[in-house]
Design a protein around this motif. Structure first.
Motif, mmCIF file in Angstrom:
data_model
loop_
_atom_site.group_PDB
_atom_site.id
_atom_site.type_symbol
_atom_site.label_atom_id
_atom_site.label_comp_id
_atom_site.label_asym_id
_atom_site.label_seq_id
_atom_site.Cartn_x
_atom_site.Cartn_y
_atom_site.Cartn_z
ATOM 1 N N ASP A 147 43.496 18.220 25.599
ATOM 2 C CA ASP A 147 42.443 17.836 26.537
ATOM 3 C C ASP A 147 41.059 18.108 25.952
ATOM 4 O OD1 ASP A 147 44.319 17.303 28.782
ATOM 5 O OD2 ASP A 147 44.727 19.437 28.533
ATOM 6 N N VAL A 148 40.267 17.053 25.805
ATOM 7 C CA VAL A 148 38.922 17.197 25.238
ATOM 8 C C VAL A 148 37.958 17.624 26.344
ATOM 9 C CG1 VAL A 148 37.018 15.962 24.120
ATOM 10 C CG2 VAL A 148 39.379 15.552 23.395
ATOM 11 N N VAL A 149 37.181 18.668 26.076
ATOM 12 C CA VAL A 149 36.290 19.218 27.105
ATOM 13 C C VAL A 149 34.814 19.149 26.712
ATOM 14 C CG1 VAL A 149 38.043 20.751 28.064
ATOM 15 C CG2 VAL A 149 36.598 21.574 26.208
ATOM 16 N N PHE A 150 34.526 18.768 25.478
ATOM 17 C CA PHE A 150 33.127 18.740 25.034
ATOM 18 C C PHE A 150 33.005 17.789 23.851
ATOM 19 C CE2 PHE A 150 29.956 20.444 21.984
ATOM 20 C CZ PHE A 150 28.814 20.334 22.759
ATOM 21 N N GLU A 186 35.392 19.310 21.088
ATOM 22 C CA GLU A 186 36.098 20.547 21.427
ATOM 23 C C GLU A 186 37.168 20.204 22.448
ATOM 24 O OE1 GLU A 186 35.041 24.131 21.096
ATOM 25 O OE2 GLU A 186 33.007 23.946 20.303
ATOM 26 N N SER A 187 38.370 20.622 22.150
ATOM 27 C CA SER A 187 39.450 20.484 23.129
ATOM 28 C C SER A 187 39.696 21.858 23.731
ATOM 29 C CB SER A 187 40.720 19.970 22.462
ATOM 30 O OG SER A 187 41.314 21.001 21.721
ATOM 31 N N VAL A 188 40.630 21.936 24.681
ATOM 32 C CA VAL A 188 40.969 23.251 25.228
ATOM 33 C C VAL A 188 41.457 24.188 24.127
ATOM 34 C CG1 VAL A 188 41.401 22.650 27.627
ATOM 35 C CG2 VAL A 188 43.179 22.264 25.937
ATOM 36 N N LYS A 189 41.924 23.626 23.008
ATOM 37 C CA LYS A 189 42.484 24.472 21.961
ATOM 38 C C LYS A 189 41.470 24.875 20.899
ATOM 39 C CE LYS A 189 46.554 21.717 22.149
ATOM 40 N NZ LYS A 189 47.265 20.763 21.323
ATOM 41 N N ALA A 190 40.668 23.914 20.419
ATOM 42 C CA ALA A 190 39.852 24.202 19.243
ATOM 43 C C ALA A 190 38.743 23.175 19.088
ATOM 44 C CB ALA A 190 40.724 24.193 17.989
ATOM 45 N N ALA A 191 37.829 23.499 18.167
ATOM 46 C CA ALA A 191 36.764 22.558 17.829
ATOM 47 C C ALA A 191 37.190 21.759 16.605
ATOM 48 C CB ALA A 191 35.482 23.316 17.520
ATOM 49 N N PRO A 240 34.004 13.996 28.794
ATOM 50 C CA PRO A 240 34.750 14.128 27.531
ATOM 51 C C PRO A 240 36.220 13.735 27.676
ATOM 52 C CG PRO A 240 33.539 16.151 28.058
ATOM 53 C CD PRO A 240 33.473 15.291 29.270
#
Lengths: 119, 373
Positions: free
Chosen positions: A31-34, A54-59, A81
């Protein structure tokens, strides 16, 4: 449509190339958050980091696939996003570049070659 | 991943579509096909099932009576063990001589013994620590034949009670032993998400049937480590090795609620734990730095390691955990700043990719907890 080893898709529209990420890449990211987009009217070189996702996991970064000028960015992604996961190959394009010579795109994979890559 | 251990329910996780990644020496499901965001929101709306069998389960059996065992265990922690009633669980922390935190844990008084659950990454060290210090008063029995399953969220009670009705009457931090299809379940009403819910130790032989029975209940979905992390972060709960470790004291970490009156200055059993000089001093005078909640403005997550600055450019500390909070619908983080800055509403900055971005200090939890007290 052309594809890079960085899991970007490249679609030619007239003198421009539109850049996004593949469904495979969007799924891998989660899931992309930014999304941070580049400025328009900037010259970039192939391999430059032009977008931050940036996803919930990593950039992660999206690299400029070729040399050229960023002429448009999809500002919808800044506010939404999640569009990257909903419609990665359509509404969630990231930026458009103007190229002097579209033949530079010949180096990239076609759909069959890309599908072989992701197996 | 050949050096990694597998969970007893490994094949079930794969069958459920779990994406397996290395974590604390195990192959663990980081997410299932629903993805971190949906799994997180589902847990807060219904019920999430987590396999946390990588954690260490330990029984401490008294050699010289429960009182001697409790007092011995207390000598390792700034926590009131002797005052914990039978059938109740409490949060604890092993400290070292400098007042740093060796691990955080849960322990329960089960009448004729203590049951302890410790972090996966620390479990060998914790068992060695307990054997070294409790040898006169306890048999330290490390359990390797039980799974640990957490069921969290507003639907957890109904789902678990459909298998084991007596759990409905339990309150937050109660523990009970329940029978289910001939297996002995060790149930506690607790968790690591900020939600009401349970953690259930189940014999390996019954674990798969138990988990399948829970997954068959309305509203129960398997949840991976990704959402477990974002859920605990929104609940303001510490992750050992990140928010707390041997360089942080319990007082700096804001865990003073875990240090009961009996162990504080003037208490019935004041001090007498490793690092007592520092911890009692910090309780009296305040710590030099504090763990705080951080709300970055905008949408850019601030992850572990992001450096924090005062608005005048002075370096303050670092983010120890951070990411996007799906229920808060914004980035959330925690980290350490000097005590003078540790007040709600304080404006600071965090440096992300070379840019200083505004951050506001806020009280935790970020998302309200719903424990059934």
């Amino acid at each position: 449509m052309k594809y890079t080893e960085e899991h970007e898709w490249l679609r030619v529209e007239g003198d421009y190339v539109v850049v996004g990420i593949t469904e495979h890449a969007a799924t891998q990211l989660g899931d992309v958050v930014f999304v941070e987009l580049p400025e328009t009217e900037t010259m970039v070189a192939a391999g430059d980091e032009v977008v931050v996702i940036e996803s919930v996991k990593a950039a992660s970064d999206i690299l400029a696939p070729v040399d050229g000028e960023i002429v448009a960015v999809n500002s919808k992604l800044t506010d939404n996003p999640g569009l990257v996961n909903e419609d990665p190959t359509g509404a969630a394009w990231f930026f458009k570049m103007k190229l002097d010579d579209l033949s530079v795109l010949d180096q990239f994979m076609d759909e069959d070659e890309y599908n072989d890559l992701i197996g | 991943m050949s050096d990694l251990k597998r969970l007893g329910l490994h094949d079930l996780h794969v069958e459920l579509g779990g994406k397996m990644v290395p974590f604390a020496g195990y192959e663990m499901p980081v997410q299932y096909p629903a993805g971190v965001m949906k799994e997180h929101l589902h847990t807060r709306a219904a019920a999430g099932l987590f396999d946390v069998s990588h954690m260490g389960q330990v029984i401490l059996r008294p050699k010289k009576g429960m009182e001697a065992l409790c007092l011995g265990f207390e000598a390792l922690m700034p926590v009131d063990v002797a005052g914990l009633a039978q059938g109740r669980q409490r949060y604890g922390l092993f400290t070292d001589e400098t007042g740093g935190i060796l691990d955080d844990l849960m322990f329960a008084n089960r009448g004729d013994h203590l049951f302890v659950v410790v972090n996966a990454a620390c479990k060998e060290a914790d068992v060695a620590h307990m054997r070294a210090h409790l040898g006169d008063v306890a048999e330290v029995e490390f359990l390797s034949d039980r799974a640990l399953i957490a069921l969290q969220g507003p639907g957890a009670e109904e789902a678990l009670a459909s298998l084991v009705p007596q759990v409905a009457a339990m309150r937050f931090m109660d523990v009970a032993i329940c029978a289910w299809q001939g297996a002995e379940l060790w149930v506690s009403r607790s968790g690591y998400t900020g939600e009401d819910g349970y953690e259930v130790s189940v014999p390996d032989a019954a674990a798969e049937a138990f988990v399948r029975a829970l997954l068959a209940c309305d509203g129960v979905m398997p949840i991976g480590l990704g959402a477990r992390d974002s859920l605990r972060l929104e609940a303001g709960l510490c992750l050992y090795g990140h928010d707390i470790d041997t360089t942080t004291s319990p007082v700096e970490a804001g865990l003073t609620w875990a240090i009961q009156k009996a162990r504080r200055a003037g208490g019935a059993r004041e001090g007498g734990f490793p690092g007592a000089a520092r911890i009692l001093r910090e309780l009296a005078e305040g710590p030099e730095r504090c763990r705080v909640g951080l709300r970055p403005e905008g949408r850019a997550p601030m992850r572990e390691g992001v450096e924090l600055f005062a608005t005048d450019g002075t370096s303050l500390g670092r983010v120890t955990s951070g990411g996007f909070g799906p229920s808060v619908e914004a980035p959330v983080a925690m980290g350490y700043v000097p005590a003078a800055f540790a007040k709600s509403g304080q404006a600071v900055e965090g440096e992300v990719r070379g840019k200083r971005l505004p951050v506001t200090l806020v009280d935790m939890p970020f998302n309200p907890t719903t424990y059934k007290r």
